[in-house]
Design a protein around this motif. Structure first.
Motif, PDB file in Angstrom:
ATOM      1  N   UNK A 173       3.324 -11.842  -7.506  1.00 24.61           N
ATOM      2  CA  UNK A 173       2.227 -10.876  -7.545  1.00 24.61           C
ATOM      3  C   UNK A 173       2.065 -10.267  -6.155  1.00 24.61           C
ATOM      4  N   UNK A 174       1.893  -8.964  -6.105  1.00 19.75           N
ATOM      5  CA  UNK A 174       1.663  -8.309  -4.814  1.00 19.75           C
ATOM      6  C   UNK A 174       0.234  -8.588  -4.358  1.00 19.75           C
ATOM      7  N   UNK A 175       0.065  -8.779  -3.058  1.00 18.31           N
ATOM      8  CA  UNK A 175      -1.273  -9.009  -2.511  1.00 18.31           C
ATOM      9  C   UNK A 175      -2.100  -7.722  -2.595  1.00 18.31           C
ATOM     10  N   UNK A 176      -3.436  -7.825  -2.571  1.00 17.81           N
ATOM     11  CA  UNK A 176      -4.263  -6.611  -2.575  1.00 17.81           C
ATOM     12  C   UNK A 176      -3.851  -5.693  -1.421  1.00 17.81           C
ATOM     13  N   UNK A 285       4.404  -6.729   2.714  1.00 22.38           N
ATOM     14  CA  UNK A 285       3.106  -6.250   3.178  1.00 22.38           C
ATOM     15  C   UNK A 285       3.085  -4.737   3.181  1.00 22.38           C
ATOM     16  N   UNK A 286       1.922  -4.150   3.514  1.00 20.83           N
ATOM     17  CA  UNK A 286       1.871  -2.686   3.615  1.00 20.83           C
ATOM     18  C   UNK A 286       2.893  -2.223   4.658  1.00 20.83           C
ATOM     19  N   UNK A 458      -6.000   7.554  12.717  1.00 23.02           N
ATOM     20  CA  UNK A 458      -4.835   6.876  13.287  1.00 23.02           C
ATOM     21  C   UNK A 458      -4.162   6.017  12.221  1.00 23.02           C
ATOM     22  N   UNK A 459      -2.934   5.620  12.510  1.00 26.44           N
ATOM     23  CA  UNK A 459      -2.243   4.750  11.563  1.00 26.44           C
ATOM     24  C   UNK A 459      -2.981   3.420  11.525  1.00 26.44           C
ATOM     25  N   UNK A 460      -3.405   3.044  10.319  1.00 20.54           N
ATOM     26  CA  UNK A 460      -4.335   1.922  10.169  1.00 20.54           C
ATOM     27  C   UNK A 460      -3.902   1.035   9.024  1.00 20.54           C
ATOM     28  N   UNK A 461      -4.464  -0.147   8.997  1.00 18.53           N
ATOM     29  CA  UNK A 461      -4.231  -1.060   7.881  1.00 18.53           C
ATOM     30  C   UNK A 461      -5.321  -0.811   6.840  1.00 18.53           C
ATOM     31  N   UNK A 462      -4.906  -0.291   5.697  1.00 12.22           N
ATOM     32  CA  UNK A 462      -5.881   0.065   4.655  1.00 12.22           C
ATOM     33  C   UNK A 462      -6.726  -1.136   4.252  1.00 12.22           C
ATOM     34  N   UNK A 463      -6.152  -2.323   4.349  1.00 13.04           N
ATOM     35  CA  UNK A 463      -6.903  -3.521   3.945  1.00 13.04           C
ATOM     36  C   UNK A 463      -8.116  -3.721   4.840  1.00 13.04           C
ATOM     37  N   UNK A 464      -7.993  -3.333   6.107  1.00  9.09           N
ATOM     38  CA  UNK A 464      -9.131  -3.450   7.024  1.00  9.09           C
ATOM     39  C   UNK A 464     -10.103  -2.291   6.840  1.00  9.09           C
ATOM     40  N   UNK A 465      -9.542  -1.086   6.740  1.00  4.29           N
ATOM     41  CA  UNK A 465     -10.398   0.104   6.646  1.00  4.29           C
ATOM     42  C   UNK A 465     -11.277   0.054   5.390  1.00  4.29           C
ATOM     43  N   UNK A 466     -10.681  -0.380   4.292  1.00  4.66           N
ATOM     44  CA  UNK A 466     -11.410  -0.373   3.027  1.00  4.66           C
ATOM     45  C   UNK A 466     -11.825  -1.784   2.581  1.00  4.66           C
ATOM     46  N   UNK A 467     -11.790  -2.713   3.523  1.00  6.94           N
ATOM     47  CA  UNK A 467     -12.116  -4.132   3.269  1.00  6.94           C
ATOM     48  C   UNK A 467     -11.609  -4.644   1.915  1.00  6.94           C
ATOM     49  N   UNK A 468     -10.295  -4.636   1.788  1.00 11.86           N
ATOM     50  CA  UNK A 468      -9.648  -5.220   0.600  1.00 11.86           C
ATOM     51  C   UNK A 468      -9.291  -6.660   0.919  1.00 11.86           C
ATOM     52  N   UNK A 469      -9.361  -7.512  -0.059  1.00 13.97           N
ATOM     53  CA  UNK A 469      -8.807  -8.853   0.151  1.00 13.97           C
ATOM     54  C   UNK A 469      -8.549  -9.499  -1.189  1.00 13.97           C
TER      55      UNK A 469
END
Ligand code: SF4
Lengths: 469, 201
Positions: A173-176, A285-286, A458-469
């Motif tokens: 399964x892919x992580x969020x 990962x992303x 800027x180039x960002x980690x969507x998981x942080x920007x949109x608080x995915x987990x």
């Protein structure tokens, strides 16, 4: 030993062996667009030939159409001449044309599946290298050059050398926050941009079984970026459910018989492959590209590789990439300033892509320093997205909402990068000059990562920007 | 349709180094706005050869020492990316008649053979050795023996490979497949008749 889907479809479509040992292969479905077909019709006329099976060719216009001012004549005279030429060729030959006024126009690789033209167990060709997209339905789909477009128009066949088949398994399964786009970027990173030369890629494993039809299309789309001209997934219930009821799919009365036929083409459980590779979904990962080909990719939290981290043979291209991209080896890519965010292309501009991004950008704002544009892959996608309120979510967030087409994926219409602008892009190619400016810079990533870049600048980690987990 | 048999080629060479040279570089998309291939030659490698103002940049193809070269030397995975036949067309119309590289992307390879422009695979060391010879004496003729898979310059000879089907096609003057395909039309119709989806529109 059993057979692969590739073997079975190839056998069913083999017309004969040619004197030079190549196979004359029947191409059941032919898709054309305005850029690579006019010269083919010209060649046909020069040879005094006609289109053999006009009802098996379908046309649309995608590469040159403006996405904002779409009234004709287009302000670009050459673009205007190209659409008129296609319209004329289709009318003369009796080819179905999904024209702008039809409400069904769009990127050829989005329109085919959407209309139900793309079907399992068939062969498909189109004068565009991303024709591999259609393999997501268990079709064998080839990107071809203009002379082959002519061959298919005149004979509904082309001369081909049978490739080998590599099975690529991804399990788990892919992580969020990790998407099918990351899966294919990862595969290309691992196998290289020419790792697929001479191969067709068959994708499978539990990750693919769980994918929607649209997610499978994203992976198959980029097969050619790994050097494989063909990429496919075996058809299953997901595929049949997607096709049921679409305009060109078999009618309700014929549907079950068609499904039985389609199933017979799937690879046997004991099929023999020329090569097999395995990946774990949990290792992916992303992913973002840092260079000038899609294989130059890293996870968002990795550093741009230093020359010493790379095999000798990759260093020269890496040096060229550092220079063009203006990125520092050994430094994080995260935090790199972005000028443009492009959500579009035949890789990622389907309804599910827009739905997924809209969920997270709702209530957020595109940073003022960024030009963010959303270009739905087809008028069909655009209409649905508008009726579902997605277009408004994007507009409210500060994105430009455009008409359907290829747009900034290759910058043949007015949507182009300017100077050395850096673009976070959901498309499939980061070649130098690809997005319309010779010095423009492209960073490939998933749609949600594009949205994260748009919001933060800027180039960002969507998981942080949109608080995915 | 009778085509010339391509068994031997001769001309001077030019080396454009680099791996994974994609077709966007060989012909930028903005020059594909055309309904014929005429005139594409001047745009071959355009963004590598000219700056934004249209002024020439240093590039082997702009270098007067290699003027008139008809044999292009390149690196690995030459012609990757877009399937645009505009790429081999641009090279051909620029005067290129053969490409020698470490490897070729598949669609580019097929498109080039269909034009009658052989693409031969050589070892990387041999490419660089040949490039060094060209650099020393740019106007010395290179001979390509398509039938025997050899490239000769001065009195040095290098092996150069071509898949059998492409070699057959070139040396027998059948490199454009259309004639062969048309001969099979009865079989085409028979094959189509066996596939139910071919009947539907
Ligand atoms: S969206 Fe991009 S990759 Fe897809 S067909 Fe259009 S130009 Fe080609």
């Amino acid at each position: 030993m059993g057979k692969t889907l590739f073997d079975k479809v190839w056998a069913a479509h083999t017309v004969r062996e040619l004197p030079n040992g190549m196979t004359q292969l029947l191409i059941g479905t032919h898709l054309i667009h305005e850029v690579t077909s006019p010269q083919a019709f010209g060649m046909l006329r020069d040879l005094g030939l006609k289109v053999l099976y006009p009802h098996r060719t379908f046309a649309t216009v995608d590469h040159i159409v403006p996405t904002d001012e779409r009234e004709e004549p287009f302000s670009d005279e050459l673009a205007d001449a190209m659409i008129k030429e296609l319209r004329k060729n289709c009318a003369e030959s009796g080819i179905k044309f999904f024209d702008i006024a039809s409400g069904k126009q769009g990127i050829v690789h989005i329109v085919g599946p959407e209309q139900g033209i793309t079907q399992p167990g068939t062969t498909i060709a189109c004068g565009d290298s991303h024709t591999s997209t259609h393999g997501a339905f268990g079709a064998i789909a080839f990107g071809i050059g203009t002379s082959q477009v002519r061959d298919v128009l005149a004979t509904q066949t082309m001369a081909l050398q049978k490739p080998k088949v590599r099975r690529i398994n991804v399990d788990g399964k892919l992580a969020p926050g990790v998407y099918s786009k990351d899966v294919i970027l990862h595969i290309i990173r691992m196998l290289g941009v020419n790792g697929g030369l001479g191969y067709a890629y068959e994708y499978g494993g539990s990750t693919f079984d769980a994918f929607t039809q649209e997610e499978r299309m994203t992976v198959c789309n980029m097969s050619i970026e790994g050097g494989a001209r063909v990429g496919y997934v075996n058809p299953d219930q997901t595929t049949y459910d997607y096709l049921r009821g679409r305009p060109y799919a078999p009618s309700q009365a014929e549907f079950e018989a068609a499904v039985a036929r389609w199933k017979s083409f799937a690879s046997d459980a004991d099929a023999a492959y020329d090569d097999v590779v395995n990946y774990k979904a949990s290792d992916i990962g992303p992913t973002v590209t840092w260079g000038i080909n899609p294989g130059q990719a890293i996870f968002i939290d990795e550093d741009v590789p230093a020359p010493g981290d790379l095999p000798e043979k990759d260093r020269a291209t890496a040096e060229e990439a550092y220079e063009h991209m203006k990125l520092k080896p050994g430094r994080p890519i995260k935090g790199t300033k972005v000028d443009v965010a492009f959500l579009g292309s035949c890789t990622n501009a389907r309804l599910s892509d827009l739905q997924e991004v809209a969920r997270y950008v709702k209530g957020k704002k595109v940073k003022s320093s960024v030009k963010g544009i959303v270009v739905p892959g087809s008028q069909g996608v655009a209409t649905l997205a508008e009726s579902m309120g997605l277009a408004d979510i994007f507009r409210d967030a500060g994105f430009e909402w455009r008409g359907a087409g290829c747009s900034m994926c290759l910058g043949m219409n007015p949507d182009k990068l300017v100077g050395d602008q850096l673009c976070a892009s959901s498309s499939n190619r980061n070649f130098k000059g690809r997005q319309g400016s010779p010095t423009g810079r492209t960073v490939l990533m998933s749609p949600l990562m594009v949205a994260a870049a748009a919001v933060t600048g800027e180039i960002s980690d969507a998981r942080e920007v949109f608080t995915l987990s | 349709m009778s085509l010339p048999k391509i068994t031997q080629l001769a001309g001077t060479g030019v080396y454009v180094p680099g791996d994974d040279v994609d077709t966007d570089r060989i012909i930028p998309a903005r020059y594909m706005k055309c309904v014929t291939f005429d005139g594409l030659g001047e745009y071959a490698f355009y963004d590598e050869r000219f700056d934004a103002g249209g002024n020439p940049k240093p590039h082997p193809i702009n270098d007067p020492r290699y003027a008139g070269a008809s044999i292009l030397l390149a690196g690995r995975n030459f012609g990757c990316g877009s399937s645009r036949e505009h790429a081999p067309q641009a090279l051909y119309r620029h005067g290129i008649r053969a490409v020698l590289a470490e490897s070729f992307a598949e669609i580019f390879f097929g498109n080039s053979i269909t034009l009658g422009m052989p693409c031969l695979v050589m070892d990387g060391r041999d490419i660089r050795a040949l490039a060094a010879l060209i650099d020393e004496a740019p106007q010395t003729e290179i001979n390509i023996d398509v039938a025997n898979g050899q490239v000769n310059m001065a009195d040095i000879s290098f092996p150069a490979a071509l898949p059998d089907h492409a070699k057959e096609a070139l040396v027998n003057g059948r490199w454009d497949a259309i004639a062969d395909l048309l001969e099979g039309l009865d079989d085409v119709n028979a094959t189509a008749a066996r596939l139910p989806y071919m009947a539907s529109a």
